[in-house]
Design a protein around this motif. Structure first.
Motif, PDB file in Angstrom:
ATOM      1  N   ASN A 124      57.954 -26.156  36.620  1.00  0.00           N
ATOM      2  CA  ASN A 124      58.122 -25.152  37.698  1.00  0.00           C
ATOM      3  C   ASN A 124      57.655 -23.714  37.167  1.00  0.00           C
ATOM      4  O   ASN A 124      57.336 -22.842  37.751  1.00  0.00           O
ATOM      5  N   SER A 125      57.424 -23.547  35.599  1.00  0.00           N
ATOM      6  CA  SER A 125      56.951 -22.383  35.266  1.00  0.00           C
ATOM      7  C   SER A 125      55.513 -22.102  35.690  1.00  0.00           C
ATOM      8  O   SER A 125      54.940 -21.014  35.450  1.00  0.00           O
ATOM      9  N   SER A 126      54.680 -23.180  35.975  1.00  0.00           N
ATOM     10  CA  SER A 126      53.327 -22.942  36.155  1.00  0.00           C
ATOM     11  C   SER A 126      53.055 -22.525  37.691  1.00  0.00           C
ATOM     12  O   SER A 126      51.783 -22.416  37.898  1.00  0.00           O
ATOM     13  N   THR A 127      54.184 -22.136  38.299  1.00  0.00           N
ATOM     14  CA  THR A 127      53.912 -21.847  39.686  1.00  0.00           C
ATOM     15  C   THR A 127      54.695 -20.671  40.411  1.00  0.00           C
ATOM     16  O   THR A 127      55.341 -20.178  39.504  1.00  0.00           O
ATOM     17  N   THR A 129      46.797 -17.335  54.292  1.00  0.00           N
ATOM     18  CA  THR A 129      47.970 -17.558  53.429  1.00  0.00           C
ATOM     19  C   THR A 129      48.346 -17.438  52.051  1.00  0.00           C
ATOM     20  O   THR A 129      49.279 -17.207  51.375  1.00  0.00           O
ATOM     21  N   GLY A 130      47.025 -17.369  51.141  1.00  0.00           N
ATOM     22  CA  GLY A 130      46.947 -16.897  50.028  1.00  0.00           C
ATOM     23  C   GLY A 130      47.423 -18.460  49.033  1.00  0.00           C
ATOM     24  O   GLY A 130      47.384 -19.242  49.660  1.00  0.00           O
ATOM     25  N   SER A 131      47.441 -18.362  48.023  1.00  0.00           N
ATOM     26  CA  SER A 131      47.704 -19.373  46.995  1.00  0.00           C
ATOM     27  C   SER A 131      49.383 -19.343  46.724  1.00  0.00           C
ATOM     28  O   SER A 131      49.921 -18.356  46.605  1.00  0.00           O
ATOM     29  N   THR A 132      49.857 -20.562  46.268  1.00  0.00           N
ATOM     30  CA  THR A 132      51.165 -20.619  45.944  1.00  0.00           C
ATOM     31  C   THR A 132      51.243 -21.026  44.283  1.00  0.00           C
ATOM     32  O   THR A 132      52.242 -21.315  43.861  1.00  0.00           O
ATOM     33  N   SER A 133      49.896 -21.048  43.793  1.00  0.00           N
ATOM     34  CA  SER A 133      50.175 -21.371  42.435  1.00  0.00           C
ATOM     35  C   SER A 133      48.995 -20.551  41.576  1.00  0.00           C
ATOM     36  O   SER A 133      48.053 -20.326  42.160  1.00  0.00           O
ATOM     37  N   ARG A 134      49.318 -20.106  40.419  1.00  0.00           N
ATOM     38  CA  ARG A 134      48.274 -19.462  39.538  1.00  0.00           C
ATOM     39  C   ARG A 134      47.618 -20.475  38.534  1.00  0.00           C
ATOM     40  O   ARG A 134      46.965 -19.888  37.598  1.00  0.00           O
ATOM     41  N   LEU A 135      47.795 -21.566  38.515  1.00  0.00           N
ATOM     42  CA  LEU A 135      47.083 -22.569  37.828  1.00  0.00           C
ATOM     43  C   LEU A 135      45.773 -22.618  37.977  1.00  0.00           C
ATOM     44  O   LEU A 135      45.080 -22.245  39.017  1.00  0.00           O
ATOM     45  N   SER A 136      44.871 -23.009  37.092  1.00  0.00           N
ATOM     46  CA  SER A 136      43.358 -23.341  37.089  1.00  0.00           C
ATOM     47  C   SER A 136      43.404 -24.639  37.795  1.00  0.00           C
ATOM     48  O   SER A 136      44.224 -25.465  37.978  1.00  0.00           O
ATOM     49  N   ILE A 141      45.802 -23.446  45.182  1.00  0.00           N
ATOM     50  CA  ILE A 141      45.299 -22.470  44.529  1.00  0.00           C
ATOM     51  C   ILE A 141      44.175 -21.520  45.058  1.00  0.00           C
ATOM     52  O   ILE A 141      43.666 -20.842  44.427  1.00  0.00           O
ATOM     53  N   LYS A 142      43.896 -22.057  46.227  1.00  0.00           N
ATOM     54  CA  LYS A 142      42.726 -21.226  46.920  1.00  0.00           C
ATOM     55  C   LYS A 142      43.446 -20.890  48.303  1.00  0.00           C
ATOM     56  O   LYS A 142      44.252 -21.762  48.719  1.00  0.00           O
ATOM     57  N   GLU A 143      42.633 -20.287  49.033  1.00  0.00           N
ATOM     58  CA  GLU A 143      42.877 -19.748  50.347  1.00  0.00           C
ATOM     59  C   GLU A 143      42.662 -20.867  51.392  1.00  0.00           C
ATOM     60  O   GLU A 143      41.530 -21.321  51.468  1.00  0.00           O
ATOM     61  N   LYS A 144      43.691 -21.511  52.090  1.00  0.00           N
ATOM     62  CA  LYS A 144      43.543 -22.556  52.780  1.00  0.00           C
ATOM     63  C   LYS A 144      42.654 -22.687  53.990  1.00  0.00           C
ATOM     64  O   LYS A 144      41.963 -23.551  54.352  1.00  0.00           O
ATOM     65  N   LYS A 145      42.553 -21.318  54.609  1.00  0.00           N
ATOM     66  CA  LYS A 145      41.709 -21.217  55.576  1.00  0.00           C
ATOM     67  C   LYS A 145      40.413 -21.426  55.482  1.00  0.00           C
ATOM     68  O   LYS A 145      39.630 -22.114  56.048  1.00  0.00           O
ATOM     69  N   ILE A 146      39.760 -20.960  54.303  1.00  0.00           N
ATOM     70  CA  ILE A 146      38.355 -21.125  53.757  1.00  0.00           C
ATOM     71  C   ILE A 146      38.088 -22.493  53.571  1.00  0.00           C
ATOM     72  O   ILE A 146      36.923 -23.014  53.819  1.00  0.00           O
TER      73      ILE A 146
END
Length: 410
Positions: free
Chosen positions: A4-7, A198-205, A82-87
């Motif tokens: 949970n901490s990585s999101t 929508t942007g991303s929902t996680s900051r993970l690499s 982690i990436k923009e879904k539309k693109i």
């Protein structure tokens, strides 16, 4: 790694308003894009004639397509967190356009196999769209929204066979792939115009994202159960549809490619159950619906085995098979998405990779069963996969009740 901490801490969708128009676009897009995986099934017998291949050899085309899809799910779908879904969606649609053109110009069986693998690898847009729809939906409506989008996806799966069978019989199997390439290019332009960012929902690499797939798989037993059940049930689905064209060419039917494709229309009755399965999963709990759906697929194979050489038995078997597999799929995905709401794309990756590995295994086993034992072998293999899925479901139910009892005692 803490799951949970990585999101991101918030699991609320960034776009809480999911309009009916956008929902319709998502459902249609899922259907059009997933169809790429299934155009080949009614065309396998014609492809075998073109390249002078045996049934077992040409069956590898369906297997390679599904294996490619499993690889694409693993490589690309986690990027949805982690990436923009539309693109991401538009880029993948562009690449699959080129892959479909490669199938159409294939000069030998090796090139056809490589191009089919590429089609599978790049046809992962539906599995980015489904988590996107769940992200945009309210938590209490996720089952219904996923059911609607999956309805579009299932219609795409079923109608792909009908359309490819008709086009293949009229103009040849290559034309089907040229048309599919044009559809994917048009879809890329449409989604670029209408999809929200929508942007991303996680900051993970990306590396951490892939590693987290293993974390989720090892630490979430429900994810393992749902994934294995889904893979086995889709395997039995592939056993049937990969061999159907060969079965229909023999007595008592003597049907051609176009009739084999028309059987996809029969399965629409099962696909129409998808939203109902989603609502039942919301109200009654997805585990119950999954168990019932798996039992329905076993009944379907009973009809196919005993009455498959009678048209009414074959039709009834197709309806029940599609209804059971699709009902289980909706319910499995509903319980998977609820495990870690901010990691829907990654959970979907684990589930769908297993799902399509099961599908590729089913295609492989189905074609070899057909080569060795004909229709009875096909039904035996399909039924065995369903029984394995029911064993897994029963073990999961037992562990759940055992855990509930231990918590009550403590």
């Amino acid at each position: 790694m803490n799951l949970n901490s990585s999101t991101n801490s918030s699991d609320k969708p960034q776009h809480p308003e999911l309009s009916r128009g956008l929902l319709l676009i998502l459902a249609i897009s899922s259907g059009l894009s997933v169809a790429n995986l299934y155009y080949n099934q009614p065309l396998l017998a014609d492809m075998a004639q073109t390249f002078h291949a045996s049934a077992a050899q040409i069956g590898s085309i369906s297997t390679l397509t599904q294996l490619g899809y499993a690889l694409g799910l693993f490589l690309f779908v986690p990027l949805g967190d982690i990436k923009e879904k539309k693109i991401l969606i538009v880029i993948l649609l562009g690449v699959v356009t080129l892959s479909l053109l490669s199938v159409g110009i294939s000069k030998n069986l090796t090139m056809l196999g490589a191009a089919s693998f590429a089609v599978g690898t790049t046809t992962v847009v539906p599995q980015i769209i489904v988590p996107l729809a769940a992200q945009l939906a309210r938590p209490d409506q996720q089952g219904r929204i996923v059911g609607i989008v999956m309805s579009g996806l299932f219609f795409g799966i079923l109608l792909a066979r009908t359309i490819s069978g008709i086009i293949g019989s009229l103009w040849g199997w290559r034309i089907m792939y040229y048309i599919a390439a044009a559809l994917m290019f048009s879809l890329a332009l449409t989604l670029w115009a209408f999809l929200p960012q929508t942007g991303s929902t996680s900051r993970l690499s990306y590396r951490q994202t892939l590693h987290s797939l293993w974390e989720y798989t090892t630490k979430l037993p429900l994810l393992r159960e749902a994934s294995l059940m889904g893979g086995l049930l889709f395997g039995t689905f592939s056993v049937f549809w990969t061999t159907l064209a060969f079965f229909l060419k023999q007595p008592p039917y003597y049907y051609g490619t176009e009739i084999a494709g028309l059987f996809g229309l029969i399965g629409v009755a099962g696909a129409s159950f998808a939203p109902v399965a989603g609502r039942l999963a919301d109200k009654k709990g997805p585990r119950i619906v999954v168990g019932i759906a798996a039992a329905v697929t076993l009944v379907a194979y009973g009809f196919l085995w005993l009455f498959g050489k009678h048209l009414w038995g074959l039709i009834l078997g197709v309806i029940l098979l599609d209804l059971g597999v699709q009902g289980a799929q909706i319910s499995n995905q509903a319980r998977v998405y609820a495990l870690v709401p901010e990691a829907k794309s990654r959970l979907n990756t684990v589930y769908m990779v297993t799902y399509f590995i099961g599908g590729s295994l089913g295609s492989f086993l189905g074609m070899h069963a057909w080569s060795l034992w004909q229709w009875k072998g096909v039904c035996l293999v399909g039924s065995s996969l369903i029984l394995l899925s029911l064993i897994i479901w029963g073990m999961g139910l037992y562990n759940q009740r055992k855990g509930n009892m231990e918590r009550c005692c403590n």
